[in-house]
Each structure stands twice: as structure tokens, then as C-alpha cells.
Design a protein around this motif. Structure first.
Motif, PDB file in Angstrom:
ATOM      1  N   LEU A 142      24.915  17.392  26.268  1.00 44.48           N
ATOM      2  CA  LEU A 142      24.919  16.261  25.340  1.00 44.48           C
ATOM      3  C   LEU A 142      24.685  14.967  26.091  1.00 44.48           C
ATOM      4  CD1 LEU A 142      27.816  14.579  25.721  1.00 44.48           C
ATOM      5  CD2 LEU A 142      28.704  16.422  24.324  1.00 44.48           C
ATOM      6  N   THR A 143      24.301  13.936  25.328  1.00 43.29           N
ATOM      7  CA  THR A 143      24.159  12.589  25.870  1.00 43.29           C
ATOM      8  C   THR A 143      25.022  11.638  25.044  1.00 43.29           C
ATOM      9  OG1 THR A 143      22.237  12.089  24.479  1.00 43.29           O
ATOM     10  CG2 THR A 143      21.803  13.016  26.652  1.00 43.29           C
ATOM     11  N   TYR A 144      25.458  10.558  25.677  1.00 40.60           N
ATOM     12  CA  TYR A 144      26.256   9.532  25.001  1.00 40.60           C
ATOM     13  C   TYR A 144      25.606   8.173  25.235  1.00 40.60           C
ATOM     14  CZ  TYR A 144      29.964   6.124  24.142  1.00 40.60           C
ATOM     15  OH  TYR A 144      30.686   5.038  23.692  1.00 40.60           O
ATOM     16  N   SER A 145      25.420   7.413  24.155  1.00 42.46           N
ATOM     17  CA  SER A 145      24.852   6.066  24.241  1.00 42.46           C
ATOM     18  C   SER A 145      25.749   5.111  23.467  1.00 42.46           C
ATOM     19  CB  SER A 145      23.434   6.029  23.647  1.00 42.46           C
ATOM     20  OG  SER A 145      22.597   6.973  24.275  1.00 42.46           O
ATOM     21  N   ASN A 146      26.080   3.992  24.082  1.00 41.53           N
ATOM     22  CA  ASN A 146      26.937   2.998  23.432  1.00 41.53           C
ATOM     23  C   ASN A 146      26.100   1.820  22.958  1.00 41.53           C
ATOM     24  OD1 ASN A 146      29.698   1.955  22.803  1.00 41.53           O
ATOM     25  ND2 ASN A 146      28.992   0.299  24.138  1.00 41.53           N
ATOM     26  N   ASP A 149      26.573  -1.558  17.570  1.00 44.04           N
ATOM     27  CA  ASP A 149      27.189  -1.291  16.275  1.00 44.04           C
ATOM     28  C   ASP A 149      27.649   0.155  16.103  1.00 44.04           C
ATOM     29  OD1 ASP A 149      24.668  -0.225  16.281  1.00 44.04           O
ATOM     30  OD2 ASP A 149      24.167  -0.853  14.241  1.00 44.04           O
ATOM     31  N   GLN A 150      27.461   1.006  17.120  1.00 40.53           N
ATOM     32  CA  GLN A 150      27.889   2.398  16.989  1.00 40.53           C
ATOM     33  C   GLN A 150      27.912   3.082  18.359  1.00 40.53           C
ATOM     34  OE1 GLN A 150      24.144   5.132  15.914  1.00 40.53           O
ATOM     35  NE2 GLN A 150      24.472   3.511  14.389  1.00 40.53           N
ATOM     36  N   ARG A 151      28.695   4.145  18.420  1.00 38.57           N
ATOM     37  CA  ARG A 151      28.690   5.039  19.577  1.00 38.57           C
ATOM     38  C   ARG A 151      27.952   6.301  19.150  1.00 38.57           C
ATOM     39  NH1 ARG A 151      34.991   5.494  19.830  1.00 38.57           N
ATOM     40  NH2 ARG A 151      34.696   5.050  17.601  1.00 38.57           N
ATOM     41  N   GLN A 152      27.026   6.766  19.966  1.00 40.74           N
ATOM     42  CA  GLN A 152      26.167   7.859  19.518  1.00 40.74           C
ATOM     43  C   GLN A 152      26.098   8.981  20.549  1.00 40.74           C
ATOM     44  OE1 GLN A 152      21.488   8.034  18.983  1.00 40.74           O
ATOM     45  NE2 GLN A 152      22.407   6.870  17.312  1.00 40.74           N
ATOM     46  N   VAL A 153      26.393  10.194  20.086  1.00 40.98           N
ATOM     47  CA  VAL A 153      26.272  11.402  20.901  1.00 40.98           C
ATOM     48  C   VAL A 153      25.162  12.255  20.315  1.00 40.98           C
ATOM     49  CG1 VAL A 153      27.367  13.613  21.452  1.00 40.98           C
ATOM     50  CG2 VAL A 153      28.631  11.483  21.773  1.00 40.98           C
ATOM     51  N   THR A 154      24.325  12.801  21.167  1.00 40.97           N
ATOM     52  CA  THR A 154      23.343  13.787  20.745  1.00 40.97           C
ATOM     53  C   THR A 154      23.704  15.115  21.407  1.00 40.97           C
ATOM     54  OG1 THR A 154      21.585  12.137  20.502  1.00 40.97           O
ATOM     55  CG2 THR A 154      20.912  14.442  20.705  1.00 40.97           C
ATOM     56  N   HIS A 170      33.370   0.363  15.171  1.00 39.05           N
ATOM     57  CA  HIS A 170      32.370   0.906  16.082  1.00 39.05           C
ATOM     58  C   HIS A 170      32.309   2.413  15.890  1.00 39.05           C
ATOM     59  CE1 HIS A 170      30.707   0.630  20.478  1.00 39.05           C
ATOM     60  NE2 HIS A 170      29.748   0.540  19.575  1.00 39.05           N
ATOM     61  N   PRO A 171      31.746   2.884  14.764  1.00 39.49           N
ATOM     62  CA  PRO A 171      31.803   4.315  14.421  1.00 39.49           C
ATOM     63  C   PRO A 171      31.170   5.205  15.492  1.00 39.49           C
ATOM     64  CG  PRO A 171      30.231   3.157  13.030  1.00 39.49           C
ATOM     65  CD  PRO A 171      30.992   2.105  13.762  1.00 39.49           C
ATOM     66  N   PHE A 172      31.646   6.431  15.525  1.00 48.00           N
ATOM     67  CA  PHE A 172      31.222   7.440  16.484  1.00 48.00           C
ATOM     68  C   PHE A 172      30.358   8.441  15.726  1.00 48.00           C
ATOM     69  CE2 PHE A 172      31.648  11.201  19.111  1.00 48.00           C
ATOM     70  CZ  PHE A 172      31.815  10.731  20.402  1.00 48.00           C
ATOM     71  N   ILE A 173      29.120   8.624  16.144  1.00 45.63           N
ATOM     72  CA  ILE A 173      28.177   9.483  15.428  1.00 45.63           C
ATOM     73  C   ILE A 173      27.687  10.578  16.359  1.00 45.63           C
ATOM     74  CG2 ILE A 173      25.926   9.591  14.291  1.00 45.63           C
ATOM     75  CD1 ILE A 173      26.433   6.714  13.329  1.00 45.63           C
ATOM     76  N   VAL A 174      27.799  11.827  15.895  1.00 45.72           N
ATOM     77  CA  VAL A 174      27.277  12.973  16.641  1.00 45.72           C
ATOM     78  C   VAL A 174      26.037  13.482  15.916  1.00 45.72           C
ATOM     79  CG1 VAL A 174      27.716  15.298  17.502  1.00 45.72           C
ATOM     80  CG2 VAL A 174      29.569  13.610  17.457  1.00 45.72           C
ATOM     81  N   ALA A 176      23.310  16.479  15.587  1.00 42.45           N
ATOM     82  CA  ALA A 176      23.110  17.883  15.914  1.00 42.45           C
ATOM     83  C   ALA A 176      22.050  18.445  14.984  1.00 42.45           C
ATOM     84  CB  ALA A 176      24.413  18.664  15.769  1.00 42.45           C
ATOM     85  N   ALA A 177      20.994  19.045  15.551  1.00 43.63           N
ATOM     86  CA  ALA A 177      19.826  19.446  14.767  1.00 43.63           C
ATOM     87  C   ALA A 177      19.325  18.205  14.027  1.00 43.63           C
ATOM     88  CB  ALA A 177      20.145  20.603  13.847  1.00 43.63           C
ATOM     89  N   GLU A 178      19.109  18.278  12.725  1.00 40.13           N
ATOM     90  CA  GLU A 178      18.633  17.104  11.984  1.00 40.13           C
ATOM     91  C   GLU A 178      19.773  16.392  11.267  1.00 40.13           C
ATOM     92  OE1 GLU A 178      15.559  18.480   9.409  1.00 40.13           O
ATOM     93  OE2 GLU A 178      14.074  18.643  11.011  1.00 40.13           O
ATOM     94  N   GLY A 179      21.007  16.827  11.490  1.00 37.34           N
ATOM     95  CA  GLY A 179      22.151  16.242  10.796  1.00 37.34           C
ATOM     96  C   GLY A 179      22.962  15.327  11.692  1.00 37.34           C
ATOM     97  N   ARG A 180      24.067  14.818  11.118  1.00 35.60           N
ATOM     98  CA  ARG A 180      24.936  13.920  11.872  1.00 35.60           C
ATOM     99  C   ARG A 180      26.362  14.035  11.360  1.00 35.60           C
ATOM    100  NH1 ARG A 180      22.159  10.673   8.256  1.00 35.60           N
ATOM    101  NH2 ARG A 180      23.482   9.512   6.807  1.00 35.60           N
ATOM    102  N   ILE A 181      27.305  13.731  12.242  1.00 31.79           N
ATOM    103  CA  ILE A 181      28.720  13.692  11.903  1.00 31.79           C
ATOM    104  C   ILE A 181      29.205  12.295  12.251  1.00 31.79           C
ATOM    105  CG2 ILE A 181      30.988  14.683  12.318  1.00 31.79           C
ATOM    106  CD1 ILE A 181      28.026  16.661  13.479  1.00 31.79           C
ATOM    107  N   ARG A 182      29.777  11.594  11.276  1.00 38.08           N
ATOM    108  CA  ARG A 182      30.183  10.198  11.462  1.00 38.08           C
ATOM    109  C   ARG A 182      31.706  10.096  11.388  1.00 38.08           C
ATOM    110  NH1 ARG A 182      27.817   4.985  10.326  1.00 38.08           N
ATOM    111  NH2 ARG A 182      29.377   3.461   9.659  1.00 38.08           N
ATOM    112  N   VAL A 183      32.328   9.467  12.404  1.00 40.21           N
ATOM    113  CA  VAL A 183      33.786   9.348  12.456  1.00 40.21           C
ATOM    114  C   VAL A 183      34.151   7.974  13.026  1.00 40.21           C
ATOM    115  CG1 VAL A 183      33.966  11.822  12.920  1.00 40.21           C
ATOM    116  CG2 VAL A 183      34.065  10.230  14.818  1.00 40.21           C
ATOM    117  N   THR A 184      35.427   7.651  12.913  1.00 39.74           N
ATOM    118  CA  THR A 184      35.951   6.475  13.609  1.00 39.74           C
ATOM    119  C   THR A 184      36.974   6.887  14.666  1.00 39.74           C
ATOM    120  OG1 THR A 184      37.569   6.167  11.836  1.00 39.74           O
ATOM    121  CG2 THR A 184      35.537   4.870  11.730  1.00 39.74           C
TER     122      THR A 184
END
Length: 333
Positions: A142-146, A149-154, A170-174, A176-184
Motif C-alpha cells: 500500500l501507499t499513503y499520501s497526506n 483535505d484528506q489522508r489517502q491510502v491505496t 481530515h478524513p482517511f480514505i482507503v 481498493a480496486a475501483e472503490g473506497r472506504i471513508r473514515v475519520t
């Protein structure tokens, strides 16, 4: 023979060249002559190849840039370069231009920190720059980019368990494939194999979308719920997690197969194999398998299948092992 030490100016020139080649090779009008020239440049020195690989990671991160507001123009000329291509190119160039990178951060186009993690033959726990903890299963990446306006993991492949630092602004977004999971801030597990994704929520809440292009944030999961989808699904499938769910057994180094048909078990098994195991037909796929296995010894599980199931193994033209059901003898009348 003394090895040549590059000056700062020489390093900068190599970085600029790597950025140039990264953009040209991704351009629609890149010619075969340019590709040959790039290959000669890349092979001329190990540092050239190293810098180019670094540029590819920046390109990959920039490919997830958020969409800016459309720009209206009255000029009718040749077709304009798509904004995403320009944004990616800007990200690549920014590596050598600190001012551009600074502006890109404030516009929300570029991250101010980037991390890349892989696990190979052991479960690995890593800490992201925001303080979040991630456990990586075997063969995961995985990769993490800050961003501003958001924290993003692929999640590029594999499986990961997230303990996310709480930050409502500063929501945290994962992805995966073509989808995403959004959390705080929460705890959840994401499993991915080929085009399949499953999300298990342990604590807090998340929003799951199976299509990153849809405008809404997805369907909400509460604790003891799970969502699953395949690439191209319009919406994920939501269900409760059953009492004896073993999705997190990998954190203890175990793979639990709870009386599953081989068709359902293979995606779980194949996550740990270099070449996926296959079934010969639907009849073979309906045979059930159970047991608890060490995730580091899945090759041993495959070899043992003929001893525990009415099957035999063959190998196809691509080198994959194939599970075949032993034909049942028809009793004589």
C-alpha cells in the motif's frame, strides 16, 4: 578504478531527465524512437533507472488527484490536454521544483508526505505519518499520501488492518480496486484479491463505495458489519458479520477455512500463492474444505489436498496447479 561521484547539479539533471521521460512515456503521442531513446538513457547508469522508478511512484500518487473545478475557455483550437494528465505532470515536475510543490499542497493537488510499504514473507505493522497503525498481511502493498483535505491510502494488493487516528476535519480514505472506504477514526480490515474486496468493521463507522466515480460517499457500516464488492459493481453488498467470523485470523498467522466450497476457498488460498490454484470444473469447485492453516505454509496445504479430499492435481499450460475431482465409480447393477 575509482567510482565517479555525481555532483548536486548532475543529480538534478538526472532527476529532470527522469521526470521528462516519465511524462513522455505516458503521453499518447510518444513515438517508438522516443521509447528507444529512453531505454538507452535508462540503461546508461543504474541511477537513471532508480530515479525513473521513483518518478513512477510520484506519477501513481498523482493519478489519484482530486478533480478541480472545470475551467471554461472560449478558444477553439486543438484538443486540450486533460486536466488529470496536466496534474500528474505537475506532480512529477514538482519533485524538482519546491515552489510548485508548496503551491500544489495548498491547492490540495499534491501530498506533503508520501509513504510506500510492502510485506513479503511476514505480517508487518507500520505507522503512517498521521499516527495511524496498519498491519499488513503477507504479500501486501500500500501507499499513503497526506493531502491538505484528506489522508489517502491505496491498497495495491493483499490485506490490511487499520487503526486510524481520529481527525474529523481530515478524513482517511482507503482506495481498493475501483472503490473506497471513508473514515475519520476507527478500526477495520480490508481484504483484496484480484477484483474482489471485502471490508470488515471492528469499531466506529465507515462509508463504503464500490465505484470511486459516484458522487456520494457510499453505504455506512456499523460495528460487526461487512461490505463486499467486485470491480465494476454499482453498489457494495452489506451484511452482518457472523459470530465465528475468521476474517482476522491472519493477524495470528492463521487461515481458517470453515467448511467452504473450493470455489469460495480459492480466493483466500490464492492470496498466499505465487501462481493461483484453479479448479477443473464446477463439480470440483463444489467440494468442501475446512481446517486451520499456517499462512506461511499454504504451499503445503495445496500439496496435501489429494490426501484430504477426493481430488488429484494436474498442471495447465500456464503452469498453474489445477484441482480435479476423482470421478465417482458407477456401481454395477
Amino acid at each position: 578504478m575509482t567510482e565517479h561521484t555525481h555532483s548536486e547539479a548532475e543529480y538534478d539533471a538526472i532527476t529532470d531527465a527522469a521526470a521528462h521521460w516519465c511524462m513522455r512515456l505516458h503521453a499518447n503521442d510518444c513515438t517508438e524512437q522516443e521509447r528507444q531513446a529512453f531505454a538507452q538513457w535508462r540503461d546508461a547508469h543504474p541511477l537513471h533507472a532508480f530515479e525513473y522508478e521513483a518518478m513512477l511512484e510520484i506519477w501513481d500518487v498523482a493519478g489519484d488527484l482530486p478533480s478541480p473545478a472545470p475551467v471554461v475557455t472560449m478558444v477553439r483550437a486543438k484538443p486540450q490536454t486533460p486536466w488529470r494528465t496536466m496534474g500528474i505532470a505537475a506532480a512529477v515536475c514538482a519533485l524538482a521544483l519546491p515552489l510548485a510543490a508548496f503551491s500544489g499542497w495548498h491547492l490540495g493537488w499534491l501530498p506533503n508526505s508520501y509513504q510506500h510499504f510492502e510485506s513479503t514473507d511476514h505480517v508487518r505493522t507500520v505507522t503512517l505519518n498521521d499516527g495511524s497503525q496498519v498491519e499488513l498481511n503477507l504479500g501486501s502493498e500500500l501507499t499513503y499520501s497526506n493531502y491538505k483535505d484528506q489522508r489517502q491510502v491505496t491498497l495495491k494488493k493483499g490485506e490490511a488492518f487499520f487503526s486510524v487516528s481520529h481527525d474529523t476535519r481530515h478524513p482517511f480514505i482507503v482506495k481498493a480496486a475501483e472503490g473506497r472506504i471513508r473514515v475519520t477514526g476507527t478500526q477495520f480490515n480490508v481484504w483484496m484479491y484480484e477484483d474482489q474486496v471485502k471490508v470488515n468493521l471492528i469499531e466506529g463507522s465507515v462509508l463504503v463505495s464500490s465505484n470511486d466515480d459516484l458522487p456520494d460517499d457510499g453505504l455506512r457500516l456499523g460495528p460487526a458489519m461487512q461490505a463486499s464488492y467486485r470491480r465494476g459493481d454499482f453498489t457494495p453488498r452489506i451484511s452482518d458479520t457472523y459470530d465465528n467470523d475468521s476474517s482476522l485470523a491472519w493477524r495470528q498467522g492463521k487461515l481458517v477455512l470453515d467448511d467452504l466450497a473450493l470455489t469460495d476457498a480459492l480466493p483466500l488460498i490464492n492470496r498466499y500463492l505465487d501462481k493461483p490454484l484453479m479448479v477443473a470444473d464446477n463439480s470440483t469447485g463444489s467440494i468442501h474444505i475446512g481446517g486451520i492453516y499456517n499462512i506461511k505454509e499454504i504451499n503445503g496445504l495445496v500439496k496435501s489436498l489429494p490426501r484430504v479430499l477426493p481430488v488429484y492435481l494436474t498442471r495447465n499450460a500456464n503452469g498453474n496447479l489445477v484441482v480435479n475431482a476423482i470421478p465417482q465409480k458407477t456401481p454395477k447393477s
